[in-house]
Design a protein around this motif. Structure first.
Motif, PDB file in Angstrom:
ATOM      1  N   ASP A  88       6.492  -6.157   7.330  1.00 22.60           N
ATOM      2  CA  ASP A  88       7.127  -5.806   6.062  1.00 22.60           C
ATOM      3  C   ASP A  88       8.431  -5.043   6.281  1.00 22.60           C
ATOM      4  O   ASP A  88       8.989  -4.485   5.343  1.00 22.60           O
ATOM      5  CB  ASP A  88       6.181  -4.947   5.213  1.00 22.60           C
ATOM      6  N   GLY A  89       8.882  -4.999   7.523  1.00 23.22           N
ATOM      7  CA  GLY A  89      10.111  -4.277   7.823  1.00 23.22           C
ATOM      8  C   GLY A  89       9.957  -2.772   7.841  1.00 23.22           C
ATOM      9  O   GLY A  89      10.945  -2.041   7.692  1.00 23.22           O
ATOM     10  N   ILE A  90       8.745  -2.283   8.014  1.00 23.53           N
ATOM     11  CA  ILE A  90       8.483  -0.845   8.007  1.00 23.53           C
ATOM     12  C   ILE A  90       8.469  -0.341   9.447  1.00 23.53           C
ATOM     13  O   ILE A  90       7.652  -0.771  10.265  1.00 23.53           O
ATOM     14  CB  ILE A  90       7.140  -0.538   7.315  1.00 23.53           C
ATOM     15  N   ASP A  91       9.367   0.575   9.746  1.00 23.10           N
ATOM     16  CA  ASP A  91       9.507   1.131  11.090  1.00 23.10           C
ATOM     17  C   ASP A  91       8.806   2.486  11.154  1.00 23.10           C
ATOM     18  O   ASP A  91       9.248   3.452  10.539  1.00 23.10           O
ATOM     19  CB  ASP A  91      10.988   1.282  11.444  1.00 23.10           C
ATOM     20  N   LEU A  92       7.717   2.528  11.901  1.00 21.55           N
ATOM     21  CA  LEU A  92       6.959   3.773  12.041  1.00 21.55           C
ATOM     22  C   LEU A  92       7.154   4.402  13.413  1.00 21.55           C
ATOM     23  O   LEU A  92       6.376   5.272  13.827  1.00 21.55           O
ATOM     24  CB  LEU A  92       5.473   3.514  11.787  1.00 21.55           C
ATOM     25  N   ALA A  93       8.195   3.972  14.114  1.00 21.76           N
ATOM     26  CA  ALA A  93       8.493   4.543  15.436  1.00 21.76           C
ATOM     27  C   ALA A  93       9.242   5.854  15.261  1.00 21.76           C
ATOM     28  O   ALA A  93      10.448   5.962  15.520  1.00 21.76           O
ATOM     29  CB  ALA A  93       9.309   3.550  16.259  1.00 21.76           C
ATOM     30  N   LEU A  94       8.520   6.866  14.800  1.00 20.12           N
ATOM     31  CA  LEU A  94       9.084   8.193  14.567  1.00 20.12           C
ATOM     32  C   LEU A  94       8.358   9.194  15.454  1.00 20.12           C
ATOM     33  O   LEU A  94       7.162   9.034  15.744  1.00 20.12           O
ATOM     34  CB  LEU A  94       8.914   8.582  13.095  1.00 20.12           C
ATOM     35  N   PRO A  95       9.045  10.243  15.891  1.00 21.90           N
ATOM     36  CA  PRO A  95       8.412  11.189  16.818  1.00 21.90           C
ATOM     37  C   PRO A  95       7.204  11.916  16.252  1.00 21.90           C
ATOM     38  O   PRO A  95       6.341  12.369  17.008  1.00 21.90           O
ATOM     39  CB  PRO A  95       9.548  12.158  17.160  1.00 21.90           C
ATOM     40  N   ASN A  96       7.129  12.026  14.932  1.00 22.75           N
ATOM     41  CA  ASN A  96       5.998  12.740  14.322  1.00 22.75           C
ATOM     42  C   ASN A  96       4.961  11.802  13.722  1.00 22.75           C
ATOM     43  O   ASN A  96       4.100  12.235  12.939  1.00 22.75           O
ATOM     44  CB  ASN A  96       6.497  13.708  13.255  1.00 22.75           C
ATOM     45  N   VAL A  97       5.002  10.508  14.064  1.00 19.61           N
ATOM     46  CA  VAL A  97       4.039   9.537  13.542  1.00 19.61           C
ATOM     47  C   VAL A  97       3.230   8.938  14.688  1.00 19.61           C
ATOM     48  O   VAL A  97       3.790   8.440  15.665  1.00 19.61           O
ATOM     49  CB  VAL A  97       4.738   8.404  12.769  1.00 19.61           C
ATOM     50  N   THR A  98       1.913   8.991  14.551  1.00 16.47           N
ATOM     51  CA  THR A  98       1.000   8.305  15.466  1.00 16.47           C
ATOM     52  C   THR A  98       0.458   7.082  14.746  1.00 16.47           C
ATOM     53  O   THR A  98      -0.025   7.192  13.614  1.00 16.47           O
ATOM     54  CB  THR A  98      -0.173   9.220  15.880  1.00 16.47           C
ATOM     55  N   LEU A 129      -0.055  10.641  -8.216  1.00 13.15           N
ATOM     56  CA  LEU A 129       1.386  10.638  -8.420  1.00 13.15           C
ATOM     57  C   LEU A 129       1.901   9.202  -8.525  1.00 13.15           C
ATOM     58  O   LEU A 129       1.326   8.282  -7.941  1.00 13.15           O
ATOM     59  CB  LEU A 129       2.096  11.333  -7.245  1.00 13.15           C
ATOM     60  N   ASP A 130       2.985   9.047  -9.269  1.00 13.36           N
ATOM     61  CA  ASP A 130       3.659   7.753  -9.343  1.00 13.36           C
ATOM     62  C   ASP A 130       4.154   7.387  -7.942  1.00 13.36           C
ATOM     63  O   ASP A 130       4.903   8.160  -7.330  1.00 13.36           O
ATOM     64  CB  ASP A 130       4.835   7.863 -10.315  1.00 13.36           C
ATOM     65  N   PRO A 131       3.771   6.216  -7.418  1.00 13.66           N
ATOM     66  CA  PRO A 131       4.187   5.874  -6.051  1.00 13.66           C
ATOM     67  C   PRO A 131       5.678   5.635  -5.893  1.00 13.66           C
ATOM     68  O   PRO A 131       6.165   5.521  -4.768  1.00 13.66           O
ATOM     69  CB  PRO A 131       3.389   4.597  -5.761  1.00 13.66           C
ATOM     70  N   GLU A 132       6.407   5.580  -7.010  1.00 12.89           N
ATOM     71  CA  GLU A 132       7.854   5.415  -6.938  1.00 12.89           C
ATOM     72  C   GLU A 132       8.606   6.735  -7.129  1.00 12.89           C
ATOM     73  O   GLU A 132       9.834   6.752  -7.119  1.00 12.89           O
ATOM     74  CB  GLU A 132       8.307   4.379  -7.962  1.00 12.89           C
ATOM     75  N   LYS A 146       0.811  -1.215   0.000  1.00  8.08           N
ATOM     76  CA  LYS A 146       0.000   0.000   0.000  1.00  8.08           C
ATOM     77  C   LYS A 146       0.850   1.273   0.000  1.00  8.08           C
ATOM     78  O   LYS A 146       0.309   2.371   0.035  1.00  8.08           O
ATOM     79  CB  LYS A 146      -0.906   0.013   1.232  1.00  8.08           C
ATOM     80  N   GLY A 147       2.176   1.123  -0.028  1.00  2.89           N
ATOM     81  CA  GLY A 147       3.051   2.287  -0.036  1.00  2.89           C
ATOM     82  C   GLY A 147       3.541   2.688   1.337  1.00  2.89           C
ATOM     83  O   GLY A 147       3.954   3.839   1.539  1.00  2.89           O
ATOM     84  N   GLY A 148       3.535   1.747   2.281  1.00  6.62           N
ATOM     85  CA  GLY A 148       3.945   2.057   3.643  1.00  6.62           C
ATOM     86  C   GLY A 148       5.386   2.513   3.770  1.00  6.62           C
ATOM     87  O   GLY A 148       5.710   3.362   4.615  1.00  6.62           O
ATOM     88  N   GLU A 149       6.265   1.963   2.929  1.00  5.66           N
ATOM     89  CA  GLU A 149       7.672   2.386   2.979  1.00  5.66           C
ATOM     90  C   GLU A 149       7.806   3.851   2.566  1.00  5.66           C
ATOM     91  O   GLU A 149       8.573   4.614   3.171  1.00  5.66           O
ATOM     92  CB  GLU A 149       8.518   1.481   2.093  1.00  5.66           C
ATOM     93  N   LEU A 150       7.075   4.255   1.543  1.00  6.10           N
ATOM     94  CA  LEU A 150       7.096   5.658   1.130  1.00  6.10           C
ATOM     95  C   LEU A 150       6.548   6.538   2.246  1.00  6.10           C
ATOM     96  O   LEU A 150       7.117   7.602   2.543  1.00  6.10           O
ATOM     97  CB  LEU A 150       6.265   5.836  -0.147  1.00  6.10           C
TER      98      LEU A 150
END
Length: 360
Positions: A204-214, A275-278, A175-179
């Motif tokens: 999927d190896g996607i780390d969303l532990a960022l200070p500006n991400v809920t 937009l192109d997701p890549e 779904k574009g989680g890495e982007l």
């Protein structure tokens, strides 16, 4: 008319396909038909479903089983005596031949760009999906209809807006989680909100532990999420057959930025930026522009509000009901043993293969 739906996954399991089938059955009920669902008591891949409240649907008979069994399904057919069988996704190739054997017309829902041979009619959830599947020879002579997933506006449109974040739903790789994660990391002054869907994006190896991400768990009511959305993004890598979240964003009058792939341009009713997701720089530039320019964001939101006012989902549902009512047995089923064909998948981890754009 008595209508029996068959689907391994059904609400409260998370996912647009499950929500859409529930809405379809409600529309058939409102039209005066008796409806039931034969489904899994514990659908695979939906660990959060058990924790989610089940919709109040006394109009719907649920027939749950641990797993699909052909003889058990014959008993269900004998007891419920359906005039039509609607099949969707994983159990379609199992239930379809049994229904054909019983002489019941079968309508197959292609909701993720998939096909199954045992059918008398097929319902596509987008014109893009219909075009993509046109090459399957066994669809010749079968009834066809395009039904955008029905959406009950009162259940998804937020009454009051408190726009504070860039929102994405189901931030897995496909779904574009890495982007999403990279954009959040590179735009630390912008708050992002993600809602989990099919499974934890960490798989999927996607780390969303960022200070500006809920990060929120799967939500049975998306209205509070849409109320918080200042921008809604849907950057899918795979070709979405439709894109329910993007349509819900437009119906909420939100600035929507979505992928160019699959049926997403159709889902947004011409009221989003695609937009192109890549093309990561293009996404970063667009989010920055919409965040920093209230006029740019409001102009895009106004396009969504105009499209939402013009769209008449009731007309689509009425025509679909007529399609189901008029469906007849075709008398020729050359591909009853044909396997289930899925033209998209969730992630390389689960599919054992690559995603669009992967290098060999």
């Amino acid at each position: 008319m008595r209508i029996l739906a068959v689907a391994e996954r059904f609400v409260p399991a998370p996912g647009g396909s499950e929500i859409s089938l529930h809405a379809v059955l409600k529309g058939l009920h409102v039209a005066g038909h008796v409806v039931a669902i034969h489904t899994s008591a514990a659908p695979p891949g939906a660990p959060s479903a058990a924790a989610m409240p089940r919709p109040a649907d006394p109009w719907l008979e649920r027939i749950p089983v641990p797993r699909f069994d052909a003889d058990g399904f014959r008993d269900v057919l004998a007891r419920f005596r359906p005039d039509r069988v609607l099949t969707q996704m994983d159990w379609a190739h199992l239930a379809g031949p049994v229904a054909v054997e019983a002489g019941v017309p079968v309508c197959f829902f292609s909701c993720v760009g998939d096909v199954c041979g045992a059918l008398d009619g097929i319902v596509f959830n987008s014109a893009w999906c219909e075009r993509s599947l046109a090459g399957y020879g066994f669809l010749a002579g079968k009834g066809r209809y395009v039904l955008h997933p029905p959406i009950e506006r009162g259940a998804v449109v937020a009454a009051e807006r408190r726009p504070t974040e860039v929102v994405m739903v189901n931030p897995i790789r496909a779904k574009g989680g890495e982007l999403f994660a990279r954009l959040a990391a590179s735009l630390p002054d912008i708050p992002f909100l993600a809602v989990t869907g099919w499974y934890d994006p960490a798989e999927d190896g996607i780390d969303l532990a960022l200070p500006n991400v809920t990060l929120l768990p799967n939500q049975s009511d998306m209205r509070p999420v849409y109320a918080r959305a200042r921008i809604l993004m849907a950057p899918s890598l795979f070709p979405e057959a439709f894109g329910r979240v993007a349509r819900e964003g437009v119906l909420n009058g939100l600035p929507v930025v979505a992928s160019t792939r699959g049926g997403l341009p159709e889902a947004t009713l011409g009221a989003a930026i695609h937009l192109d997701p890549e093309d990561e720089p293009a996404w970063r530039e667009m989010l920055r522009r919409l965040w920093d320019s209230p006029k740019a964001a409001n102009d895009l939101a106004e396009r969504a509000r105009v499209a939402a006012r013009r769209y008449r989902e009731a007309d689509e549902m009425a025509a679909f009901v007529a399609f189901v009512e008029g469906l007849k047995r075709q008398g020729a089923y050359p591909d009853l043993e044909q396997p289930f064909h899925n033209l998209e998948w969730l992630s390389s981890r689960r599919a054992g293969g690559g995603m669009p754009g992967d290098k060999a």
